[in-house]
Scaffold this active site. Structure first.
Site, PDB file in Angstrom:
ATOM      1  N   GLY A   1       0.772  -1.241   0.000  1.00  0.00           N
ATOM      2  CA  GLY A   1       0.000   0.000   0.000  1.00  0.00           C
ATOM      3  C   GLY A   1       0.799   1.284   0.000  1.00  0.00           C
TER       4      GLY A   1
ATOM      5  N   GLU B   1       4.173  -6.683   1.688  1.00  0.00           N
ATOM      6  CA  GLU B   1       3.724  -7.087   0.349  1.00  0.00           C
ATOM      7  C   GLU B   1       3.544  -5.889  -0.566  1.00  0.00           C
ATOM      8  OE1 GLU B   1       0.411 -10.188   2.114  1.00  0.00           O
ATOM      9  OE2 GLU B   1      -0.111  -8.113   1.689  1.00  0.00           O
ATOM     10  N   PRO B   2       4.598  -5.133  -0.836  1.00  0.00           N
ATOM     11  CA  PRO B   2       4.430  -3.978  -1.715  1.00  0.00           C
ATOM     12  C   PRO B   2       4.298  -4.404  -3.176  1.00  0.00           C
ATOM     13  CG  PRO B   2       6.732  -4.226  -1.111  1.00  0.00           C
ATOM     14  CD  PRO B   2       5.991  -5.324  -0.409  1.00  0.00           C
ATOM     15  N   GLY B   3       3.462  -3.702  -3.918  1.00  0.00           N
ATOM     16  CA  GLY B   3       3.336  -3.936  -5.348  1.00  0.00           C
ATOM     17  C   GLY B   3       3.687  -2.657  -6.081  1.00  0.00           C
ATOM     18  N   ARG B   4       2.788  -1.687  -5.971  1.00  0.00           N
ATOM     19  CA  ARG B   4       2.922  -0.414  -6.676  1.00  0.00           C
ATOM     20  C   ARG B   4       4.291   0.241  -6.446  1.00  0.00           C
ATOM     21  NH1 ARG B   4      -1.586   2.672  -7.872  1.00  0.00           N
ATOM     22  NH2 ARG B   4      -2.732   1.564  -6.254  1.00  0.00           N
TER      23      ARG B   4
ATOM     24  N   ARG C   1      -6.672   2.907 -15.204  1.00  0.00           N
ATOM     25  CA  ARG C   1      -6.671   3.664 -13.950  1.00  0.00           C
ATOM     26  C   ARG C   1      -7.353   5.041 -14.043  1.00  0.00           C
ATOM     27  NH1 ARG C   1      -2.772   5.290 -11.490  1.00  0.00           N
ATOM     28  NH2 ARG C   1      -3.512   4.808  -9.413  1.00  0.00           N
TER      29      ARG C   1
ATOM     30  N   TYR D   1     -10.383   5.155 -11.495  1.00  0.00           N
ATOM     31  CA  TYR D   1     -10.156   5.874 -10.225  1.00  0.00           C
ATOM     32  C   TYR D   1      -9.982   7.376 -10.415  1.00  0.00           C
ATOM     33  CZ  TYR D   1      -8.038   1.253  -9.131  1.00  0.00           C
ATOM     34  OH  TYR D   1      -7.746  -0.063  -8.988  1.00  0.00           O
TER      35      TYR D   1
ATOM     36  N   CYS E   1     -15.269   3.920 -27.450  1.00  0.00           N
ATOM     37  CA  CYS E   1     -16.577   4.581 -27.442  1.00  0.00           C
ATOM     38  C   CYS E   1     -17.144   4.703 -26.035  1.00  0.00           C
ATOM     39  CB  CYS E   1     -17.544   3.814 -28.336  1.00  0.00           C
ATOM     40  SG  CYS E   1     -16.858   3.570 -29.969  1.00  0.00           S
TER      41      CYS E   1
ATOM     42  N   TYR F   1      -0.602  -1.805 -11.985  1.00  0.00           N
ATOM     43  CA  TYR F   1      -2.027  -1.781 -12.290  1.00  0.00           C
ATOM     44  C   TYR F   1      -2.277  -1.172 -13.674  1.00  0.00           C
ATOM     45  CZ  TYR F   1      -1.821  -2.838  -7.383  1.00  0.00           C
ATOM     46  OH  TYR F   1      -1.482  -3.421  -6.195  1.00  0.00           O
TER      47      TYR F   1
HETATM   48  C1  LIG Z   1      -3.055  -5.270  -3.609  1.00  0.00           C
HETATM   49  C2  LIG Z   1      -2.467  -5.806  -2.373  1.00  0.00           C
HETATM   50  C3  LIG Z   1      -1.150  -5.501  -2.032  1.00  0.00           C
HETATM   51  C4  LIG Z   1      -0.291  -4.568  -2.824  1.00  0.00           C
HETATM   52  O1  LIG Z   1      -0.740  -3.254  -2.760  1.00  0.00           O
HETATM   53  P1  LIG Z   1       0.175  -2.066  -3.319  1.00  0.00           P
HETATM   54  O2  LIG Z   1      -0.624  -0.869  -3.048  1.00  0.00           O
HETATM   55  O3  LIG Z   1       0.363  -2.327  -4.760  1.00  0.00           O
HETATM   56  O4  LIG Z   1       1.440  -2.095  -2.564  1.00  0.00           O
HETATM   57  C5  LIG Z   1      -0.635  -6.083  -0.894  1.00  0.00           C
HETATM   58  N1  LIG Z   1      -1.367  -6.908  -0.120  1.00  0.00           N
HETATM   59  C6  LIG Z   1      -2.639  -7.215  -0.420  1.00  0.00           C
HETATM   60  C7  LIG Z   1      -3.401  -8.124   0.463  1.00  0.00           C
HETATM   61  C8  LIG Z   1      -3.235  -6.674  -1.546  1.00  0.00           C
HETATM   62  O5  LIG Z   1      -4.510  -6.958  -1.826  1.00  0.00           O
END
Ligand SMILES: *Cc1c(COP(=O)(O)O)cnc(C)c1O
Length: 419
Positions: free
Chosen positions: A239, A273-276, A312, A316, A342, A371
């Site tokens: 997050g 658990e970072p993604g973004r 996105r 959002y 369209c 994303y």
């Molecule tokens: C989506 C998600 C993440 C990653 O979120 P980011 O904002 O991309 O870091 C981590 N943990 C869980 C459970 C998620 O659903």
């Protein structure tokens, strides 16, 4: 921080000209920078060093096999939300025993497959889900490692579609439910509780709610560890916000500075658990201007990428910086940058000050690494874009552009009558 820089007025990814990439693979195309991904992982580790967290990259942010391979080579582990993502991690060479399986709606066949490949931990979000995991594991003669995802009822102050830590959200267990479930799990031979998990949302730019969620989760984890044993891990989720605009998010170290004192000396194995944060600013979407159209008071720059390629902004109202790949200068004026789909929602930017643009100009939509492609779809029968990975002066295709044949695969003009 990213490695998309201008050289002689031309935007490059590391040592590679984006103009050259667009000429070879066409547009729209996603381009990812290896150096940016690697640097983000390095800085994240640096910021959290005292706690030596286990980093599980959230695959849903960008699931390209080439990107997953880069992350695996950095010693990063993976967090998945489906069997499809497990499959991708395995293809990219990830270690099954270090995969975390999250998500509110895991099917039984997914649980079975996850146990079959030997994934590490299930993050559990409800009592019936825990029962299902217990049952499937017993049928297989296995014992599943399980973390309870709790919902601390903390507002992350982010977009309502990506906030997950309030009691009205579908995610996680409230604390009372978590206590009750932990007690019940002790009598379930198919599961073993290994920890607590919390994740309150995405693109979080305030550190205080984050720290508060960790504080609350830690309190409960301590209590459950004392009552039941086990519970050796604390997973604080992902997050972390990134810079879509300049200076929008706190520094990577800001979250660590606030959270580290909270968990110091608690004895839990820290996990995140970072993604973004890792891939967001490591990608751009390249698109060409098709037409410039004056419509009443508005000036529309119509480009060949659309909401189906990058959802996105439509989903959002998300902001992405947009830059001409070759700067030609000239007086900026407000335009709407739109795609050919369209739908009026097919708009990347409204009233955006842009230098004069004409048909054929190449644009880079920045911060599209997370994303982006993963949410792409085939609306309007549009093939999904190619994906390209840059590494220093080299670049290569990590996903071919879809073809029209790909789009019709599995369809039948005459029904294949079944009954
Ligand atoms: C989506 C998600 C993440 C990653 O979120 P980011 O904002 O991309 O870091 C981590 N943990 C869980 C459970 C998620 O659903």
């Amino acid at each position: 921080m990213d490695h998309f820089l201008r050289r002689d007025g031309r935007l490059c990814a590391e040592g590679v000209s984006l103009e050259g990439v667009a000429e070879r693979v066409g547009t729209p195309a996603y381009v990812y920078s290896t150096a940016t991904i690697v640097e983000h992982v390095r800085r994240l580790r640096e910021a959290w060093r005292p706690a030596e967290p286990e980093i599980h990259y959230a695959v849903k942010a960008n699931a390209n096999l080439g990107v997953l391979r880069v992350l695996r080579e950095q010693g990063v582990d993976f967090d998945v939300v489906s069997v499809g993502e497990i499959d991708r991690v395995l293809r990219a060479g990830g270690t099954p025993a270090r995969i975390d399986f999250a998500g509110v709606g895991k099917r039984r066949d997914e649980i079975d497959r996850a146990l079959e490949v030997g994934i590490g931990t299930f993050n559990v979000e409800s009592a019936p889900e825990l029962e299902a995991i217990d049952e499937v594991a017993r049928e297989r003669g296995q014992r599943a490692r399980v973390a309870l995802r709790v919902n601390p009822d903390v507002d992350a102050f982010t977009h309502r579609h990506i906030t997950t830590g309030r009691c009205e959200n579908k995610f996680g267990l409230d604390f009372a439910a978590a206590r009750a479930l932990a007690a019940r799990a002790a009598g379930m031979p198919g599961v073993r509780l290994s920890g607590l998990h919390v994740h309150i949302g995405s693109q979080i730019v305030r550190v205080e709610p984050y720290a508060e969620a960790v504080r609350l989760a830690l309190g409960l984890a301590r209590e459950l560890r004392q009552a039941h044993g086990g519970f050796e891990r604390l997973n604080i989720g992902g997050g972390f916000g990134i810079h879509y605009r300049e200076e929008e998010a706190p520094a990577m170290s800001a979250f660590a500075q606030v959270v580290l004192p909270v968990i110091e000396g608690s004895g839990f194995i820290l996990q995140m658990e970072p993604g973004r944060l890792i891939v967001g600013n490591a990608g751009v979407l390249l698109t060409r201007v098709l037409y410039v159209k004056q419509g009443g008071q508005r000036r529309f720059v119509i480009c060949d990428a659309a909401m189906n390629d990058l959802l996105r902004p439509s989903l959002y109202d998300a902001f992405h910086r947009i830059e001409p790949v070759v700067s030609r200068g000239g007086e900026p004026r407000p335009v709407d940058v739109v795609g050919p789909v369209c739908e009026s929602a097919d708009t990347f930017a409204r009233d955006r000050e842009m230098p004069p643009l004409q048909a054929g100009d190449l644009l880079a939509i920045r911060s599209a690494g997370a994303y982006g492609f993963v949410m792409a779809n085939n609306y309007n029968a549009r093939p999904r874009p190619a994906e390209v990975l840059v590494d220093g002066d080299r670049w290569g295709i990590v996903r071919e552009r879809e073809t029209l044949d790909d789009l019709c695969r599995g369809e039948h003009v005459e029904p294949r009558w079944v009954d």
